[in-house]
Enzyme design. Structure first.
Site, PDB file in Angstrom:
ATOM      1  N   GLU A  10      45.614  49.558  35.828  1.00  0.00           N
ATOM      2  CA  GLU A  10      44.471  48.645  35.752  1.00  0.00           C
ATOM      3  C   GLU A  10      43.228  49.476  35.464  1.00  0.00           C
ATOM      4  OE1 GLU A  10      44.814  45.206  38.787  1.00  0.00           O
ATOM      5  OE2 GLU A  10      46.084  46.809  39.591  1.00  0.00           O
ATOM      6  N   GLU A  41      43.725  55.422  41.417  1.00  0.00           N
ATOM      7  CA  GLU A  41      43.683  53.967  41.511  1.00  0.00           C
ATOM      8  C   GLU A  41      44.043  53.300  40.186  1.00  0.00           C
ATOM      9  OE1 GLU A  41      43.357  52.093  44.043  1.00  0.00           O
ATOM     10  OE2 GLU A  41      42.883  53.618  45.529  1.00  0.00           O
ATOM     11  N   LYS A  84      39.562  49.306  37.383  1.00  0.00           N
ATOM     12  CA  LYS A  84      39.405  49.555  38.810  1.00  0.00           C
ATOM     13  C   LYS A  84      38.404  50.671  39.055  1.00  0.00           C
ATOM     14  CE  LYS A  84      43.792  48.398  41.004  1.00  0.00           C
ATOM     15  NZ  LYS A  84      44.931  49.012  41.702  1.00  0.00           N
ATOM     16  N   GLU A 118      53.759  45.635  49.054  1.00  0.00           N
ATOM     17  CA  GLU A 118      53.262  46.635  48.112  1.00  0.00           C
ATOM     18  C   GLU A 118      53.597  48.027  48.628  1.00  0.00           C
ATOM     19  OE1 GLU A 118      49.123  46.514  47.165  1.00  0.00           O
ATOM     20  OE2 GLU A 118      49.077  44.342  46.967  1.00  0.00           O
TER      21      GLU A 118
END
Length: 428
Positions: A290, A299, A293, A236
């Site tokens: 996302e 984030e 989150k 990642e």
């Protein structure tokens, strides 16, 4: 910061093969607005993406990937490690449930056991990790597919105590006894060593343009611990395109520069000093945002694609744009100046004694060398090469930027201000 299963729930990572280069994007599912897996597979097939990595073994996703030819990495969670380590039968059952019903129609190629185990906070998991990996490997052997499906685990950057230059990478001294047999297992089974570097977080703590190229390297070497022949995989890495007011550097410009520059470097096949002419298998975070989150806005702002399949910003992954990603340099900082610029870096092969002399000279000329003192933002990795590179470049940046200011008795050279290949060679 752990970004995978341990903190955020199950994730999926997608890897793109471009020639002999492997470029990946993470596909997280902590969201309520994502398209179904079948739609996502259609999106992936419209790109140059050739591999998918799951941090679980979602049967719906595995079925959607059946017959696509996309390589798949599946994962066992941290919570599954104790039972997999304690009971070979549990490992056999895990393979029977999560591999055999789908393979080989779904092209499973790797099982990742746990996520950032040494940073998980569970004192029992590190000692259980290798037995769990060994039991899964044995179960694959019993099914006669161990030569097709490898077993590994993903690490955070915290496992490294030294990382510059990459070929001198070393683990934290406290982990030596644990990491040595684990690396032996990876080497003996032909499995990769995988790690999650996030330079964005290091950059956010020190955003000066003159330190950018030196505070955000990917330490991907592990040769010192007897794993010279072990493949390194960046599981990642990424850069957010949006953030809160105090999240310096989280912009579309920086995200595109980081990810686009990384892709350009991987496609160039320049490689690294230890592995010239070979691209490192690298997975960019993330395929989608996302929205569920917790935490700061950044984030929820890593996605390359929106849920409707359109691009957030283009880094050249679509099959219709097979040309290399735009030649971009390092991400900008809020205080970056316009016009000609560059980075002053040590030439290859310069001795530590000469680098120390350069370091002493540069810091003696009134520049601020506190960031490379103990506790400073750029103190780690604590090597003469890293500290000298910082000081030499800072000296040049604070000077009139004449070529002579980056000479250091013929031991330094300038990288152009829009360095593309040169920057990412240093960076990786």
């Amino acid at each position: 910061m752990a970004r995978g299963e341990g903190r955020w729930g199950e994730r999926v990572t997608v890897a793109a093969r471009l020639g002999d280069s492997f470029i990946g994007v993470n596909y997280g599912q902590v969201a309520d607005n994502l398209p179904p897996p079948a739609t996502t597979v259609t999106l992936l097939k419209s790109t140059t993406i050739a591999k998918v990595r799951l941090y679980g073994a979602d049967p719906v996703i595995l079925r959607a990937l059946s017959g696509t030819g996309i390589g798949v990495v599946i994962g066992a969670s941290n919570g599954e490690i104790p039972s997999l380590a304690a009971d070979p039968a549990a490992a056999s059952q895990w393979i029977a449930s999560n591999v055999l019903p789908f393979y080989p129609s779904t092209q499973i190629i790797l099982i990742s056991v746990g996520n950032e185990v040494f940073s998980s906070g569970d004192p029992n998991l590190p000692s259980q990790l290798l037995p769990a990996m060994q039991n899964l490997h044995s179960a694959l052997q019993s099914a006669s597919i161990a030569d097709k499906i490898k077993v590994s685990t993903v690490h955070s950057m915290a496992v490294l105590g030294q990382s510059d230059p990459p070929s001198s990478g070393a683990f934290q001294a406290s982990l030596t006894d644990t990491m040595k047999p684990l690396l032996g297992f990876l080497q003996s089974t032909g499995s990769p060593f995988t790690i999650n570097p996030y330079p964005y977080f290091a950059y956010r703590s020190d955003t000066r343009p003159e330190t950018l190229a030196f505070c955000r390297r990917h330490p991907i070497g592990a040769e010192r611990r007897g794993s010279k022949d072990t493949e390194i995989v960046i599981a990642e890495t990424g850069w957010p395109y949006n953030g809160d007011a105090d999240e310096v550097g989280a912009t579309v410009e920086n995200a595109k520069a980081y990810n686009g520059g990384l892709i350009s470097h991987l496609r160039s096949m320049v490689g690294t000093p230890l592995m010239p002419g070979k691209s490192v298998d690298t997975y960019i975070f993330a395929l989608y945002d996302e929205d569920l989150k917790p935490g700061p806005t950044s984030e929820r702002s890593f996605g390359l694609f929106r849920p409707d399949g359109t691009v957030t910003y283009d880094v050249g992954l679509a099959k219709s744009s097979q040309a290399a990603a735009p030649a971009v340099g390092p991400p900008s900082s809020p205080s970056a100046t316009k016009g000609p610029a560059g980075y002053c870096v040590p030439r290859p092969g310069v001795s530590d004694s000469q680098l120390q002399a350069n370091l002493d000279y540069a810091c003696g000329q009134g520049i601020d060398c506190t960031p490379i003192q103990p506790g400073g933002a750029c103190y780690l990795p604590n090597t003469v090469a890293s500290h000298a590179a910082y000081a030499m470049n800072l000296f040049y940046q604070k000077s009139e930027k004449k070529p002579l200011d980056c000479d250091f008795s013929k031991t330094a050279a300038l990288i152009p201000g829009n360095p593309s290949k040169e920057f990412w060679t240093v960076f990786l």
